[in-house]
Design a protein around this motif. Structure first.
Motif, PDB file in Angstrom:
ATOM      1  N   VAL A  55       0.929  -1.219   0.033  1.00 20.64           N
ATOM      2  CA  VAL A  55       0.066   0.162  -0.082  1.00 20.64           C
ATOM      3  C   VAL A  55       0.848   1.235   0.021  1.00 20.64           C
ATOM      4  CG1 VAL A  55      -1.661   1.380   1.444  1.00 20.64           C
ATOM      5  CG2 VAL A  55      -1.959  -1.250   1.175  1.00 20.64           C
ATOM      6  N   LEU A  56       0.741   2.037  -1.152  1.00 23.60           N
ATOM      7  CA  LEU A  56       1.726   3.470  -1.139  1.00 23.60           C
ATOM      8  C   LEU A  56       0.626   4.434  -1.101  1.00 23.60           C
ATOM      9  CD1 LEU A  56       3.964   2.285  -3.842  1.00 23.60           C
ATOM     10  CD2 LEU A  56       4.534   2.295  -1.584  1.00 23.60           C
ATOM     11  N   SER A  57       1.062   5.644  -0.648  1.00 23.44           N
ATOM     12  CA  SER A  57       0.373   6.781  -0.771  1.00 23.44           C
ATOM     13  C   SER A  57       0.735   7.537  -1.789  1.00 23.44           C
ATOM     14  CB  SER A  57       0.125   7.220   0.630  1.00 23.44           C
ATOM     15  OG  SER A  57       1.232   8.030   1.002  1.00 23.44           O
ATOM     16  N   LEU A  58       0.116   8.785  -1.895  1.00 24.60           N
ATOM     17  CA  LEU A  58       0.685   9.835  -2.747  1.00 24.60           C
ATOM     18  C   LEU A  58       2.308  10.427  -2.260  1.00 24.60           C
ATOM     19  CD1 LEU A  58       0.266  11.564  -5.326  1.00 24.60           C
ATOM     20  CD2 LEU A  58      -1.093  13.240  -3.632  1.00 24.60           C
ATOM     21  N   MET A  59       2.132  10.555  -0.918  1.00 27.41           N
ATOM     22  CA  MET A  59       3.242  11.137  -0.338  1.00 27.41           C
ATOM     23  C   MET A  59       4.530  10.157  -0.439  1.00 27.41           C
ATOM     24  SD  MET A  59       2.033  13.941   0.018  1.00 27.41           S
ATOM     25  CE  MET A  59       3.570  14.699   0.586  1.00 27.41           C
ATOM     26  N   ASP A  64       9.982  14.482  -8.125  1.00 20.54           N
ATOM     27  CA  ASP A  64       9.957  14.656  -9.627  1.00 20.54           C
ATOM     28  C   ASP A  64       8.717  13.917 -10.199  1.00 20.54           C
ATOM     29  OD1 ASP A  64      11.067  12.228  -8.999  1.00 20.54           O
ATOM     30  OD2 ASP A  64      12.214  11.937 -10.902  1.00 20.54           O
ATOM     31  N   VAL A  65       8.093  12.890  -9.513  1.00 16.61           N
ATOM     32  CA  VAL A  65       7.049  12.378  -9.936  1.00 16.61           C
ATOM     33  C   VAL A  65       5.809  13.307  -9.691  1.00 16.61           C
ATOM     34  CG1 VAL A  65       5.445  10.306  -9.810  1.00 16.61           C
ATOM     35  CG2 VAL A  65       8.005   9.828  -9.971  1.00 16.61           C
ATOM     36  N   GLU A  67       5.611  16.405  -9.262  1.00 16.32           N
ATOM     37  CA  GLU A  67       5.772  17.517 -10.383  1.00 16.32           C
ATOM     38  C   GLU A  67       5.011  17.042 -11.624  1.00 16.32           C
ATOM     39  OE1 GLU A  67       9.705  18.929 -10.585  1.00 16.32           O
ATOM     40  OE2 GLU A  67       9.614  19.558  -8.272  1.00 16.32           O
ATOM     41  N   CYS A  68       5.235  15.654 -12.207  1.00 15.18           N
ATOM     42  CA  CYS A  68       4.623  15.544 -13.358  1.00 15.18           C
ATOM     43  C   CYS A  68       3.078  15.466 -13.104  1.00 15.18           C
ATOM     44  CB  CYS A  68       5.176  14.044 -13.700  1.00 15.18           C
ATOM     45  SG  CYS A  68       6.791  14.029 -14.232  1.00 15.18           S
ATOM     46  N   ILE A  69       2.679  14.881 -11.998  1.00 17.77           N
ATOM     47  CA  ILE A  69       1.285  15.120 -11.744  1.00 17.77           C
ATOM     48  C   ILE A  69       0.713  16.349 -11.525  1.00 17.77           C
ATOM     49  CG2 ILE A  69      -0.461  14.500  -9.664  1.00 17.77           C
ATOM     50  CD1 ILE A  69       1.311  12.067  -9.117  1.00 17.77           C
ATOM     51  N   PHE A  70       1.435  17.183 -10.819  1.00 16.89           N
ATOM     52  CA  PHE A  70       0.867  18.974 -10.855  1.00 16.89           C
ATOM     53  C   PHE A  70       0.807  19.244 -12.344  1.00 16.89           C
ATOM     54  CE2 PHE A  70       3.926  19.339  -7.031  1.00 16.89           C
ATOM     55  CZ  PHE A  70       3.005  18.603  -6.082  1.00 16.89           C
ATOM     56  N   LYS A  71       1.450  18.923 -13.397  1.00 13.23           N
ATOM     57  CA  LYS A  71       1.453  19.263 -14.766  1.00 13.23           C
ATOM     58  C   LYS A  71       0.130  18.844 -15.214  1.00 13.23           C
ATOM     59  CE  LYS A  71       6.233  20.152 -15.386  1.00 13.23           C
ATOM     60  NZ  LYS A  71       6.513  21.172 -14.264  1.00 13.23           N
ATOM     61  N   GLN A  72      -0.429  17.864 -14.718  1.00 15.39           N
ATOM     62  CA  GLN A  72      -1.814  17.311 -15.309  1.00 15.39           C
ATOM     63  C   GLN A  72      -2.738  17.747 -14.776  1.00 15.39           C
ATOM     64  OE1 GLN A  72      -1.375  14.945 -17.702  1.00 15.39           O
ATOM     65  NE2 GLN A  72       0.752  15.441 -17.569  1.00 15.39           N
ATOM     66  N   LEU A  73      -2.945  18.563 -13.973  1.00 15.06           N
ATOM     67  CA  LEU A  73      -3.875  19.394 -13.303  1.00 15.06           C
ATOM     68  C   LEU A  73      -4.480  20.667 -14.246  1.00 15.06           C
ATOM     69  CD1 LEU A  73      -3.072  19.572  -9.503  1.00 15.06           C
ATOM     70  CD2 LEU A  73      -4.497  17.743 -10.714  1.00 15.06           C
ATOM     71  N   LYS A  87       1.851  20.306   4.083  1.00 21.39           N
ATOM     72  CA  LYS A  87       2.868  21.165   3.922  1.00 21.39           C
ATOM     73  C   LYS A  87       3.971  21.004   2.644  1.00 21.39           C
ATOM     74  CE  LYS A  87       6.435  23.583   6.653  1.00 21.39           C
ATOM     75  NZ  LYS A  87       6.774  23.951   8.261  1.00 21.39           N
ATOM     76  N   ARG A  88       4.107  19.421   2.719  1.00 26.19           N
ATOM     77  CA  ARG A  88       4.999  19.237   1.387  1.00 26.19           C
ATOM     78  C   ARG A  88       4.536  19.543   0.130  1.00 26.19           C
ATOM     79  NH1 ARG A  88       6.357  13.159  -0.595  1.00 26.19           N
ATOM     80  NH2 ARG A  88       7.591  13.743  -2.155  1.00 26.19           N
ATOM     81  N   LEU A  89       3.221  19.470  -0.221  1.00 23.71           N
ATOM     82  CA  LEU A  89       2.643  19.599  -1.511  1.00 23.71           C
ATOM     83  C   LEU A  89       2.703  21.257  -1.511  1.00 23.71           C
ATOM     84  CD1 LEU A  89       0.128  16.770  -1.863  1.00 23.71           C
ATOM     85  CD2 LEU A  89       2.056  16.984  -2.907  1.00 23.71           C
ATOM     86  N   ARG A  90       2.361  21.894  -0.510  1.00 26.17           N
ATOM     87  CA  ARG A  90       2.020  23.170  -0.732  1.00 26.17           C
ATOM     88  C   ARG A  90       3.580  23.828  -0.980  1.00 26.17           C
ATOM     89  NH1 ARG A  90       0.132  24.303   4.059  1.00 26.17           N
ATOM     90  NH2 ARG A  90       1.913  24.566   5.206  1.00 26.17           N
ATOM     91  N   THR A  91       4.731  23.357  -0.430  1.00 31.94           N
ATOM     92  CA  THR A  91       5.951  23.885  -0.715  1.00 31.94           C
ATOM     93  C   THR A  91       6.267  23.700  -1.906  1.00 31.94           C
ATOM     94  OG1 THR A  91       6.395  23.731   1.701  1.00 31.94           O
ATOM     95  CG2 THR A  91       8.188  24.056  -0.027  1.00 31.94           C
ATOM     96  N   MET A  92       5.702  22.664  -2.459  1.00 33.88           N
ATOM     97  CA  MET A  92       6.392  22.135  -3.849  1.00 33.88           C
ATOM     98  C   MET A  92       5.466  23.199  -4.881  1.00 33.88           C
ATOM     99  SD  MET A  92       6.581  18.208  -3.614  1.00 33.88           S
ATOM    100  CE  MET A  92       6.969  18.091  -5.418  1.00 33.88           C
ATOM    101  N   ILE A  93       4.363  23.140  -4.820  1.00 31.73           N
ATOM    102  CA  ILE A  93       3.432  23.720  -5.636  1.00 31.73           C
ATOM    103  C   ILE A  93       3.720  25.480  -5.740  1.00 31.73           C
ATOM    104  CG2 ILE A  93       1.032  24.381  -6.161  1.00 31.73           C
ATOM    105  CD1 ILE A  93       0.199  21.491  -5.249  1.00 31.73           C
ATOM    106  N   ASN A  94       3.931  25.986  -4.512  1.00 31.55           N
ATOM    107  CA  ASN A  94       4.194  27.265  -4.499  1.00 31.55           C
ATOM    108  C   ASN A  94       5.250  27.713  -5.062  1.00 31.55           C
ATOM    109  OD1 ASN A  94       1.970  27.669  -3.169  1.00 31.55           O
ATOM    110  ND2 ASN A  94       2.450  27.845  -1.218  1.00 31.55           N
TER     111      ASN A  94
END
Length: 144
Positions: A55-59, A64-65, A67-73, A87-94
């Motif tokens: 069982v894996l989660s998004l985190m 780099d993976v 970021e590829c997902i962000f680009k699909q939004l 916090k991790r996603l917020r920092t990466m996206i911002n």
């Protein structure tokens, strides 16, 4: 008669050594049986772990993976919603100016030449504007 006593003594020594060897062999056999039991239990445990689904989660994904997902939004709303999850996603996206610029270009027609006229695209302001626009368009559609 002396030879008979020597033969008897030698026979007794041989039998004593045979009993000692037999006891030692029984000990070795017991240990071998225990080792085989431990080995079979270890194999059964390993097999059970192989059959257990991973069982894996998004985190668990590397940056780099993600970021590829962000680009699909496709919308600001999706990107903002994702940035609010942790916090991790917020920092990466911002900190991902490229994704924000591409989204500005796709949704609002802002191109690099237009962006040169603007001193700097403030991603925080853009996200707030996107949220306000979503709220405004959502309120306008419910009143119609």
């Amino acid at each position: 008669m002396n030879e008979v006593l020597k033969a008897k003594r030698l026979t007794e020594e041989i039998l004593a050594r045979a009993r000692a060897i037999k006891g030692h062999m029984e000990d070795v056999n017991t240990r071998m049986a225990n080792m085989q039991l431990i080995e079979s239990q270890s194999r059964a445990k390993a097999d059970a772990e192989k059959q257990r689904p991973v069982v894996l989660s998004l985190m668990d994904l590397p940056d780099d993976v993600l970021e590829c997902i962000f680009k699909q939004l496709k919308t600001f709303k999706d990107l903002v919603a994702l940035s609010q999850t942790c916090k991790r996603l917020r920092t990466m996206i911002n900190s991902d100016e490229v994704t924000w610029r591409e989204m500005c270009r796709e949704e609002h027609g802002i191109v690099e030449e237009d962006a040169a006229d603007v001193p700097r695209l403030d991603t925080t302001l853009i996200r707030e504007l996107a949220g306000a626009l979503e709220g405004f368009t959502g309120a306008g559609s419910s009143g119609a």
